[in-house]
Motif scaffolding. Sequence first.
Motif, PDB file in Angstrom:
ATOM      1  N   LEU A 182       0.846  -1.206   0.000  1.00 26.08           N
ATOM      2  CA  LEU A 182       0.000   0.000   0.000  1.00 26.08           C
ATOM      3  C   LEU A 182       0.881   1.255   0.000  1.00 26.08           C
ATOM      4  O   LEU A 182       0.557   2.243  -0.670  1.00 26.08           O
ATOM      5  N   ASP A 183       1.998   1.206   0.720  1.00 26.86           N
ATOM      6  CA  ASP A 183       2.930   2.344   0.694  1.00 26.86           C
ATOM      7  C   ASP A 183       3.466   2.553  -0.719  1.00 26.86           C
ATOM      8  O   ASP A 183       3.624   3.678  -1.190  1.00 26.86           O
ATOM      9  N   GLU A 218       0.864   4.154  -2.854  1.00 25.16           N
ATOM     10  CA  GLU A 218       0.736   5.578  -2.505  1.00 25.16           C
ATOM     11  C   GLU A 218       1.892   6.384  -3.111  1.00 25.16           C
ATOM     12  O   GLU A 218       1.699   7.474  -3.647  1.00 25.16           O
ATOM     13  N   GLN A 241       1.350   6.942  -6.764  1.00 31.75           N
ATOM     14  CA  GLN A 241       0.369   7.991  -7.025  1.00 31.75           C
ATOM     15  C   GLN A 241       0.981   9.369  -6.761  1.00 31.75           C
ATOM     16  O   GLN A 241       0.806  10.301  -7.544  1.00 31.75           O
ATOM     17  N   ALA A 242       1.725   9.471  -5.646  1.00 31.89           N
ATOM     18  CA  ALA A 242       2.346  10.755  -5.300  1.00 31.89           C
ATOM     19  C   ALA A 242       3.344  11.179  -6.380  1.00 31.89           C
ATOM     20  O   ALA A 242       3.534  12.373  -6.631  1.00 31.89           O
ATOM     21  N   ARG A 259      -9.828   6.013  -5.433  1.00 31.60           N
ATOM     22  CA  ARG A 259      -8.499   6.646  -5.495  1.00 31.60           C
ATOM     23  C   ARG A 259      -8.072   6.993  -6.912  1.00 31.60           C
ATOM     24  O   ARG A 259      -6.928   7.349  -7.160  1.00 31.60           O
TER      25      ARG A 259
END
Length: 340
Positions: free
Chosen positions: A154-155, A158, A161-162, A192
């Motif tokens: 999940l990190d 993320e 996406q960032a 998301r």
Amino acid sequence: MNAIHPPPHKPLVDRYGRHVTYLRVSVTDRCDFRCTYCMGEDMTFLPKSEVLSFEEIQTIVGAFVARGVRKVRLTGGEPLVRRDIMKLITAISETHLAAGALDELTLTTNGSQLAKHAETLAGLGVKRVNVSLDTLDGARFTEITRRGRLPQVLDGIEAAQAAGLGVKINMVAMRGVNEDEIVPMLEWAHGRGFELTLIEAMPLGDVALDRTETHLSLREVRDRLSERFTLDPIAKRTGGPARYMRVAETGGTLGFITPFSHNFCESCNRVRLTCTGQLYMCLGQDDRVDLRDALRTKGPEGLDAALDRAMILKPKGHDFVIGRTHTDPALARHMSVTGG
Ligand code: SAM
Ligand code: SF4
């Protein structure tokens, strides 16, 4: 970008008139996970000497690009666990992507190393990544992957996406394993801004999982989803086995990869290179051409001739059937050989 690049002098066209414009490259057979549907618990991996060097992969990718391939996807095994993989991605990016000879360089990953690499990937011109994620439940995640930790993935997602990467989630749908999570996954992904693609498990390689018990037809899944969501087919075509729907309630895209249906073979635009240099012309067939041998024994000309041979051998379609008992693999090789 097409406009500034002249068409290849000798495009890759098979006997059925299909143009090969998409190359998938498995850069390693190794992985930090052991997903139950993909690998056995105890896998024997290849000795390094059998695996293509970065230089060899670069040469082979170059030969394909020269003959009209416009999209390259790196996969595996887990592509991001190969040592110094960013060197290869940098080389392909600088040689082909920056020059406009390639439209897209992308990868399919389990996400475990994505937090570390997402920004660099974006800097190298990678626009999106496919991340495999079959569950949002931590304990179940570790059960399915045998070794993975959900928070790490999940990190990674993320971070992707960032960094501005588009994310597509690939979920293998399995009866009695994660079928109850299809709706939550859809809502999570679309919430998301990620696409979600559901994959029907394919009978590749011997694994401990009982494929009869876990086989879940995506037709059934689609029917069930239709009771709750409005699914509108969209024209998006990738030349692969995925069909796409727009989900009216979420505004997101939902893909279905149903390998058993034949309706994608006639528009197939892809071939798959294993990490040992075997070129498979069809995910569901065993025909292959040994590009490593061609390159090592006859150099670039031998390689080019091998690509011609591959076009003659590319079969019209696949022969998938789940074995008589539904547990026998239709093909002996594991998915980690060709990378999906
Ligand atoms: N390790 C990376 C990953 O998991 O995304 C890349 C390689 S993995 C072999 C590529 C894709 O194949 C993943 O989405 C995975 O879920 C899928 N896959 C593996 N074995 C499969 C099988 N037997 N049937 C259907 N999909 C499979
Ligand atoms: Fe590894 Fe991907 Fe296969 Fe899972 S699906 S074992 S992450 S190669």
